[in-house]
Design an enzyme around this catalytic site. Structure first.
Site, PDB file in Angstrom:
ATOM      1  N   GLU A  44      29.031  41.205  39.318  1.00 31.36           N
ATOM      2  CA  GLU A  44      27.816  40.719  39.971  1.00 31.36           C
ATOM      3  C   GLU A  44      28.093  40.149  41.364  1.00 31.36           C
ATOM      4  OE1 GLU A  44      25.065  39.813  36.094  1.00 31.36           O
ATOM      5  OE2 GLU A  44      25.971  38.086  37.040  1.00 31.36           O
ATOM      6  N   GLU A  85      25.787  45.687  31.357  1.00 31.70           N
ATOM      7  CA  GLU A  85      25.291  44.480  30.677  1.00 31.70           C
ATOM      8  C   GLU A  85      23.800  44.639  30.482  1.00 31.70           C
ATOM      9  OE1 GLU A  85      26.111  40.559  32.164  1.00 31.70           O
ATOM     10  OE2 GLU A  85      28.081  41.157  32.917  1.00 31.70           O
TER      11      GLU A  85
END
Ligand code: BG6
Length: 451
Positions: A170, A355
């Site tokens: 991220e 995810e």
């Protein structure tokens, strides 16, 4: 349209959220060891006994049992991260810690037993603490060299055993969570945040080159926090706000994929008076672009004049049409189809959902709400595949219960496998199959035909 043959079904985790053994096998401290309450409180001076991550779910000792359960679900792929501080305890050593390397050798051997493909994140919110405290984290250019050494070490060691690598988890979250993402304490200025992210991008490009050099079969992906943003109203101001915020989310993906800074980001930096130090060497390293784009997806938000969304990290306002999880995240399966199309159109690179999942309080093992969440999201994925999106795989987040990243709780559970451990640290750590375990097993067995 169905899921492609060889679609990589599986689950995802991160070292600091599952391993425990926080000082075992010569491991050094990471920034997670001073974040006992996630993002809720500032970092502590040193480790404190209330940090659930010191034991987490004890994957460090129980990995054979856990991987066996993943195999029982039929996993084709398992995403985990290497704890940088197991390999280089302080981050700046010249020689790696053999015991740390051996631990991941053992994990890989276990995965190979069942033919499960590893997907390895090199940096998942666990920068060695020493690099954060002594060097100022990713603000400091020296971290590029330390990261290169670490990546080269593990890529050489696991050559032929690991093919799929992710550089920074991220990467775009650094703007919102500088300590978690970049090991930068306090409240850094925008200038410092962008310089830090620049260093991460250069390190990522460089490591992509190293990976290809070590083994031409290596595939390196970036990893971005994907968050669809919708205008709250058709007012032109909301439309513009939405575009700007979306550009902010995707700018680093643009660099990863295109090898250079997009014009809109250069303009933003100019307008803000931010001048980045970018060397000729940096420009060259950035040109080593990724092979694929991976992303996390949990929720969407709106942009406009409204009530703040509970989306924790990324801002935005609430969408009146969506339901909300117990932790305030707005559930939006359609947003997954939307973002898959957006990212594919923008970059034309294979995508990987690494995810996706629902954090919920489980009263017992009958987790129908979790099944409903994944089912709806996978239906959306199926639609995106029919739209022509190129997708490598899907790894559900927290396939086994683990410690939450933002709140450091056990009770925010994502798993198909229950782990007997509570927020106060009590529990036997015993594993049990939830109802979703059997559901996901059947999904994989039917290659997504039965959802
Ligand atoms: C992502 C992170 O932001 O979201 C994971 O990559 C994290 O590490 C996941 O666990 C879910 O967030 P949380 O705060 O519910 O654990």
């Amino acid at each position: 349209m169905s899921f492609p043959e060889n679609f990589l079904w599986g689950g995802a985790t991160a070292a600091n959220q599952i391993e425990g053994g926080y000082l075992e096998g010569g491991k050094g401290l990471s920034i997670q060891d001073v974040l006992p309450h996630g993002l809720k409180t500032p970092p502590t001076a040193g480790p404190t006994p209330d940090n659930l991550k010191q034991v987490a779910i004890d994957f460090y000792h129980r990995y054979p049992e856990d991987i066996k359960l993943f195999a029982e679900m039929g996993f084709k792929v398992f995403r985990f991260s290497i704890a940088w501080s197991r390999i280089f305890p302080n981050g700046d050593e010249t020689e790696p810690n053999e015991e740390g390397l051996q631990f991941y050798d053992n994990v890989l051997t276990e995965l190979e037993k069942y033919g499960i493909e590893p997907l390895v994140t090199l940096s998942h919110y666990e920068t060695p603490l020493h690099l954060a405290r002594q060097y100022g984290g990713w603000r400091n250019r020296e971290l590029i060299g330390f990261f290169e050494r670490y990546a080269r070490t593990v890529m050489e060691r696991y050559r032929g055993r690991v093919k799929y690598w992710l550089t920074f988890n991220e990467i775009n979250s650094i703007l919102h969570a500088p300590f978690l993402n970049g090991g930068i304490e306090g409240n850094p200025s925008e200038q410092e945040r962008y310089q830090a992210i620049h260093h991460e991008l250069v390190a990522s490009g460089s490591v992509t080159q190293i990976a290809h050099e070590i083994d031409p079969d290596n595939k390196v992906g970036c990893m971005i926090l994907a968050i669809p943003r919708y205008p709250l109203t058709p007012h032109p101001n909301d439309i513009r706000k939405t575009q700007e915020a979306t550009q902010r989310d995707l700018a680093f993906g643009d660099v990863h994929v295109r090898g250079q800074y997009p014009g809109y980001l250069k303009r933003y930096l100019r307008d803000k008076g931010i001048e980045l130090e970018i060397t000729a060497g940096d420009v060259e390293k950035l040109q080593h672009t990724v092979d694929f784009v991976s992303f996390s997806y949990y929720l969407s938000v709106c942009e406009g004049d409204g009530e703040a969304s509970g989306g924790e990290l990324m801002g935005g306002v609430r969408n009146p049409y969506l339901e909300t999880s117990e932790w305030g995240w707005q559930i939006d399966p359609g947003g997954l189809r939307y973002i898959l199309n957006e990212l594919w159109d923008r970059w034309q690179k294979p995508l990987f959902i690494v995810e996706n999942g629902l954090g919920a309080r489980d009263e017992n093992l009958e987790d129908d709400y979790r099944i409903a969440y994944h089912r709806a999201h996978l239906q959306a994925v199926r639609e995106a595949l029919a739209d022509g999106v190129d997708l490598i795989g899907y790894t559900s987040w927290g396939c086994i219960d683990l410690v939450s990243a933002s709140t450091a709780e056990m009770s925010k559970r994502y798993g198909f496998i229950h782990v007997d451990r509570d927020d106060d640290g009590t529990g036997t750590l015993q594993r049990s199959r939830k109802k979703s375990f059997y559901w996901y097993r059947d999904v994989i067995a039917s290659n997504g035909e039965v959802l």
